[in-house]
Design an enzyme around this catalytic site. Sequence first.
Site, short mmCIF file in Angstrom:
data_model
loop_
_atom_site.label_atom_id
_atom_site.label_comp_id
_atom_site.label_asym_id
_atom_site.label_seq_id
_atom_site.Cartn_x
_atom_site.Cartn_y
_atom_site.Cartn_z
N ASP A 131 6.11 2.53 7.26
CA ASP A 131 4.80 1.92 7.01
C ASP A 131 4.06 2.78 5.99
O ASP A 131 3.52 3.81 6.34
CB ASP A 131 4.02 1.82 8.32
CG ASP A 131 2.61 1.26 8.17
OD1 ASP A 131 2.31 0.71 7.10
OD2 ASP A 131 1.83 1.40 9.13
N HIS B 155 0.83 -1.21 0.00
CA HIS B 155 0.00 0.00 0.00
C HIS B 155 0.86 1.26 0.00
O HIS B 155 1.92 1.33 0.62
CB HIS B 155 -1.02 -0.02 1.14
CG HIS B 155 -0.50 0.22 2.53
ND1 HIS B 155 -0.30 1.48 3.04
CD2 HIS B 155 -0.19 -0.64 3.53
CE1 HIS B 155 0.11 1.38 4.30
NE2 HIS B 155 0.20 0.11 4.62
N GLU C 49 -5.20 1.82 2.37
CA GLU C 49 -5.11 0.69 3.29
C GLU C 49 -5.31 1.12 4.72
O GLU C 49 -5.96 0.41 5.51
CB GLU C 49 -3.73 0.03 3.15
CG GLU C 49 -3.57 -1.31 3.89
CD GLU C 49 -3.09 -1.16 5.33
OE1 GLU C 49 -3.04 -2.17 6.04
OE2 GLU C 49 -2.74 -0.03 5.76
#
Length: 349
Positions: free
Chosen positions: A172, A63, A204
């Site tokens: 992330d 993502h 996401e």
Amino acid sequence: MINIELLRETTQIPGAPGYEHKVRNFIKERVSDFTDELRTDPMGNLIAYRKGASNQKFMIAAHMDEISFIVSHIDEDGFVKFQPLGGFDPKTLTAQRVIIHGNEDVMGVMGCKPIHIMTSEERAKPTKIQDYYIDTGLSQKELSTKISIGSPITRERQLIEMGDNINAKSVDNRVSVFILMEALRELKSENLPIDVYGVFTVQEEVGLRGATAATMGLNPDFAINLDVTLACDVPGTMNFERITDLGKGTAIKVMDGRTICDYRMVDFMKKTAEKANITYQMEVLPKGGTDTASMQQYAQGGSIAGGISIPCRYLHQVIEMANKKDIRASIDLLKACILDIDKYNWDHK
């Protein structure tokens, strides 16, 4: 070992959920020479296709979005209120810089009521996300020419190297974007056994939305998701709470809060890692979910799905930390899985 400068660029691009276009454009420029087809679906997912010897479909997702905010109000003094896009621990917002993306980028700082004038009752309570505001140093009139209600907001922090680790915002999940881009590049001259769809997904962090749409469109037979996972190998945690350890290899997902990975995919990934001498650890994540769930559940009849997870300390903060060797091992495992996907007996029970 890994291209730090490419990883640095990848982490710095703003990409709030629903506003991933700058990340998508960056990826397009870097993978177009390594694909047979590159397209964007209506949801905004970028799909990089490589033709294989078999028309079975192998979907690999990473993502593009990062946890962020969105402007919800600008008061008469120019202070900005916001809504979060993704999951935040409010205490991590203190003393942080952010960038509001409007007609032009505007730097701001997270502020809240100073502790010096709090009552004893206020000091005893944890600060809530609603207690924060953004101060840009501009008046309402000045600010309104640059941003508006609905402008996305991302956090500001540069990537640095710390020993064998990298530390940055948006590890992330930009580390997984990096891993997928690098795997496609390194496989550019390889003949692939089945059709591969590298999907850079959107939204996401707000509910696995992009992966759900992409999976329904592609209907894959096999699927591997790339995402970070908790490395709780820090003081104050028990051994059984660690999930993964930084520097001990890539992680093979067994389960998370949204999915139980197909035992055949887990077994395939373990055997593939061992055959290629790739260091790995197993991941059982009790809470939290990833695009693995969407890819498993939203293919017609389901797909054989699993996940490659990258250990990460300080998740959902601006100081997310990952290990260079773990990142390299994740690239190597993904490549080996792509090349060996047809060599496993998927019919065994």
